[in-house]
Design a protein around this motif. Structure first.
Motif, PDB file in Angstrom:
ATOM      1  N   ALA A  56      48.666  86.718  -2.421  1.00  0.00           N
ATOM      2  CA  ALA A  56      48.324  86.216  -3.749  1.00  0.00           C
ATOM      3  C   ALA A  56      47.927  84.740  -3.700  1.00  0.00           C
ATOM      4  O   ALA A  56      48.341  84.018  -2.795  1.00  0.00           O
ATOM      5  N   PRO A  57      47.160  84.288  -4.679  1.00  0.00           N
ATOM      6  CA  PRO A  57      46.724  82.880  -4.687  1.00  0.00           C
ATOM      7  C   PRO A  57      47.901  81.908  -4.750  1.00  0.00           C
ATOM      8  O   PRO A  57      48.954  82.201  -5.299  1.00  0.00           O
ATOM      9  N   PHE A  58      47.676  80.729  -4.188  1.00  0.00           N
ATOM     10  CA  PHE A  58      48.696  79.689  -4.124  1.00  0.00           C
ATOM     11  C   PHE A  58      48.544  78.696  -5.270  1.00  0.00           C
ATOM     12  O   PHE A  58      47.436  78.407  -5.715  1.00  0.00           O
ATOM     13  N   ASP A  59      49.678  78.165  -5.709  1.00  0.00           N
ATOM     14  CA  ASP A  59      49.701  77.128  -6.745  1.00  0.00           C
ATOM     15  C   ASP A  59      49.587  75.741  -6.134  1.00  0.00           C
ATOM     16  O   ASP A  59      49.035  74.827  -6.743  1.00  0.00           O
ATOM     17  N   ILE A  60      50.129  75.598  -4.923  1.00  0.00           N
ATOM     18  CA  ILE A  60      50.148  74.310  -4.239  1.00  0.00           C
ATOM     19  C   ILE A  60      49.816  74.554  -2.768  1.00  0.00           C
ATOM     20  O   ILE A  60      50.376  75.464  -2.145  1.00  0.00           O
ATOM     21  N   VAL A  61      48.903  73.738  -2.236  1.00  0.00           N
ATOM     22  CA  VAL A  61      48.521  73.844  -0.829  1.00  0.00           C
ATOM     23  C   VAL A  61      48.661  72.476  -0.177  1.00  0.00           C
ATOM     24  O   VAL A  61      48.241  71.463  -0.734  1.00  0.00           O
ATOM     25  N   PHE A  62      49.262  72.463   1.001  1.00  0.00           N
ATOM     26  CA  PHE A  62      49.337  71.258   1.823  1.00  0.00           C
ATOM     27  C   PHE A  62      48.358  71.429   2.977  1.00  0.00           C
ATOM     28  O   PHE A  62      48.488  72.349   3.778  1.00  0.00           O
ATOM     29  N   CYS A  63      47.380  70.547   3.015  1.00  0.00           N
ATOM     30  CA  CYS A  63      46.389  70.529   4.087  1.00  0.00           C
ATOM     31  C   CYS A  63      46.302  69.080   4.530  1.00  0.00           C
ATOM     32  O   CYS A  63      45.456  68.317   4.067  1.00  0.00           O
ATOM     33  N   ARG A  64      47.207  68.690   5.394  1.00  0.00           N
ATOM     34  CA  ARG A  64      47.355  67.281   5.755  1.00  0.00           C
ATOM     35  C   ARG A  64      47.099  67.102   7.245  1.00  0.00           C
ATOM     36  O   ARG A  64      47.681  67.785   8.062  1.00  0.00           O
ATOM     37  N   ASN A  65      46.206  66.176   7.556  1.00  0.00           N
ATOM     38  CA  ASN A  65      45.822  65.918   8.939  1.00  0.00           C
ATOM     39  C   ASN A  65      45.228  67.155   9.609  1.00  0.00           C
ATOM     40  O   ASN A  65      45.538  67.471  10.751  1.00  0.00           O
ATOM     41  N   VAL A  66      44.389  67.847   8.860  1.00  0.00           N
ATOM     42  CA  VAL A  66      43.746  69.057   9.368  1.00  0.00           C
ATOM     43  C   VAL A  66      42.228  68.898   9.320  1.00  0.00           C
ATOM     44  O   VAL A  66      41.548  69.033  10.333  1.00  0.00           O
ATOM     45  N   ILE A  67      41.716  68.628   8.154  1.00  0.00           N
ATOM     46  CA  ILE A  67      40.279  68.589   7.912  1.00  0.00           C
ATOM     47  C   ILE A  67      39.580  67.558   8.802  1.00  0.00           C
ATOM     48  O   ILE A  67      38.448  67.769   9.225  1.00  0.00           O
ATOM     49  N   ILE A  68      40.255  66.462   9.104  1.00  0.00           N
ATOM     50  CA  ILE A  68      39.625  65.393   9.893  1.00  0.00           C
ATOM     51  C   ILE A  68      39.198  65.858  11.278  1.00  0.00           C
ATOM     52  O   ILE A  68      38.364  65.221  11.908  1.00  0.00           O
ATOM     53  N   TYR A  69      39.725  66.970  11.757  1.00  0.00           N
ATOM     54  CA  TYR A  69      39.389  67.449  13.092  1.00  0.00           C
ATOM     55  C   TYR A  69      38.149  68.332  13.121  1.00  0.00           C
ATOM     56  O   TYR A  69      37.723  68.764  14.188  1.00  0.00           O
ATOM     57  N   PHE A  70      37.561  68.623  11.953  1.00  0.00           N
ATOM     58  CA  PHE A  70      36.389  69.480  11.881  1.00  0.00           C
ATOM     59  C   PHE A  70      35.145  68.664  11.557  1.00  0.00           C
ATOM     60  O   PHE A  70      35.228  67.631  10.895  1.00  0.00           O
ATOM     61  N   ASP A  71      33.972  69.166  11.983  1.00  0.00           N
ATOM     62  CA  ASP A  71      32.723  68.527  11.577  1.00  0.00           C
ATOM     63  C   ASP A  71      32.477  68.837  10.097  1.00  0.00           C
ATOM     64  O   ASP A  71      33.172  69.669   9.501  1.00  0.00           O
ATOM     65  N   LEU A  74      47.107  72.625  -6.917  1.00  0.00           N
ATOM     66  CA  LEU A  74      47.069  71.297  -6.311  1.00  0.00           C
ATOM     67  C   LEU A  74      46.927  71.380  -4.797  1.00  0.00           C
ATOM     68  O   LEU A  74      47.558  72.216  -4.145  1.00  0.00           O
ATOM     69  N   LEU A  75      46.096  70.494  -4.265  1.00  0.00           N
ATOM     70  CA  LEU A  75      45.885  70.373  -2.830  1.00  0.00           C
ATOM     71  C   LEU A  75      46.361  68.987  -2.415  1.00  0.00           C
ATOM     72  O   LEU A  75      45.845  67.974  -2.895  1.00  0.00           O
ATOM     73  N   PHE A  76      47.374  68.948  -1.546  1.00  0.00           N
ATOM     74  CA  PHE A  76      47.915  67.689  -1.039  1.00  0.00           C
ATOM     75  C   PHE A  76      47.254  67.381   0.308  1.00  0.00           C
ATOM     76  O   PHE A  76      47.258  68.231   1.204  1.00  0.00           O
ATOM     77  N   ALA A  77      46.712  66.181   0.442  1.00  0.00           N
ATOM     78  CA  ALA A  77      46.047  65.742   1.666  1.00  0.00           C
ATOM     79  C   ALA A  77      46.708  64.438   2.128  1.00  0.00           C
ATOM     80  O   ALA A  77      47.813  64.109   1.687  1.00  0.00           O
ATOM     81  N   VAL A  78      46.050  63.714   3.015  1.00  0.00           N
ATOM     82  CA  VAL A  78      46.502  62.386   3.443  1.00  0.00           C
ATOM     83  C   VAL A  78      45.366  61.398   3.207  1.00  0.00           C
ATOM     84  O   VAL A  78      44.231  61.788   2.954  1.00  0.00           O
ATOM     85  N   HIS A  79      45.689  60.111   3.319  1.00  0.00           N
ATOM     86  CA  HIS A  79      44.708  59.064   3.043  1.00  0.00           C
ATOM     87  C   HIS A  79      43.464  59.163   3.918  1.00  0.00           C
ATOM     88  O   HIS A  79      42.379  58.815   3.482  1.00  0.00           O
ATOM     89  N   SER A  80      43.613  59.631   5.136  1.00  0.00           N
ATOM     90  CA  SER A  80      42.469  59.683   6.054  1.00  0.00           C
ATOM     91  C   SER A  80      41.515  60.828   5.740  1.00  0.00           C
ATOM     92  O   SER A  80      40.437  60.905   6.323  1.00  0.00           O
ATOM     93  N   GLU A  81      41.901  61.717   4.833  1.00  0.00           N
ATOM     94  CA  GLU A  81      41.045  62.849   4.486  1.00  0.00           C
ATOM     95  C   GLU A  81      40.448  62.641   3.099  1.00  0.00           C
ATOM     96  O   GLU A  81      41.146  62.309   2.153  1.00  0.00           O
ATOM     97  N   SER A  82      39.149  62.858   3.015  1.00  0.00           N
ATOM     98  CA  SER A  82      38.460  62.715   1.739  1.00  0.00           C
ATOM     99  C   SER A  82      37.674  63.991   1.466  1.00  0.00           C
ATOM    100  O   SER A  82      37.004  64.514   2.355  1.00  0.00           O
TER     101      SER A  82
END
Length: 192
Positions: free
Chosen positions: A130-145, A165-173
């Protein structure tokens, strides 16, 4: 002991209290050896303490690496607190004795709050239910093109509830994904 550096605990706690009247699903992707999922579970336990009738929170922690997932599921860490207060250590961890001196283990109640699952963010057909209400994706996206980042963000978008809500880190935009997520806080995005 397990604690994720700079986990946005206050923002998460506020959101969990706000959502107390409905079940909440949380996904922590790229969970590695478990520090972040256990930190999330501690925040859930503390935010919902003293709230009888609060609906359940389900935490799914995923990673592509089964070896690190097995380590996370064991929930055993060196005793140094790494930012955990004495009260949190006592409330959520058991101290090792004898051969296990210098180690702590996550208490069963906290460990049972998390389901660890293998999941590949690159697999467009993979689903965690089922769909999520909150997702943590921290220090992940920066490793992809850029192109891969977009595909992964589209998959996360499909895996979330509207206004989730999607929680990220400062280095990810996610500025190139404004059609998917809008900035709600410094490192918190809302699903469009």
């Amino acid at each position: 002991a397990a604690v994720a550096a700079d986990l946005p605990g206050v923002a998460l706690a506020v959101e969990l209290r706000r959502r107390a009247d409905a079940p909440t699903r949380i996904w922590c992707n790229a969970a590695s050896t478990g520090e972040e999922p256990y930190s999330i579970a501690i925040t859930v336990a503390e935010a919902r303490a003293g709230m009888p009738g609060a609906q359940p929170v389900e935490i799914i922690a995923s990673d592509i690496d089964t070896r690190v997932l097995a380590s996370a599921a064991r929930g055993v860490y060196p005793v140094e607190s790494r930012g955990l207060s004495r009260e949190r250590m006592h409330a959520h961890f058991l101290r090792g004795k004898g051969l296990n001196a210098g180690m702590v283990r996550v208490k069963p109640a906290l460990a049972q709050a998390i389901a660890f699952r293998r999941h590949n963010l690159m697999d467009e057909h993979a689903s965690l239910g089922a769909p999520f209400d909150i997702v943590f994706c921290r220090n992940v996206i920066i490793y992809f093109d850029a192109a891969t980042q977009r595909r992964v963000l589209e998959r996360m978008h499909r895996a979330m509830q509207p206004a989730g809500l999607l929680f990220a880190v400062h280095s990810e935009s996610f500025s190139d994904a404004r059609d998917l997520f809008r900035l709600r806080g410094k490192t918190i995005y809302e699903r469009v």
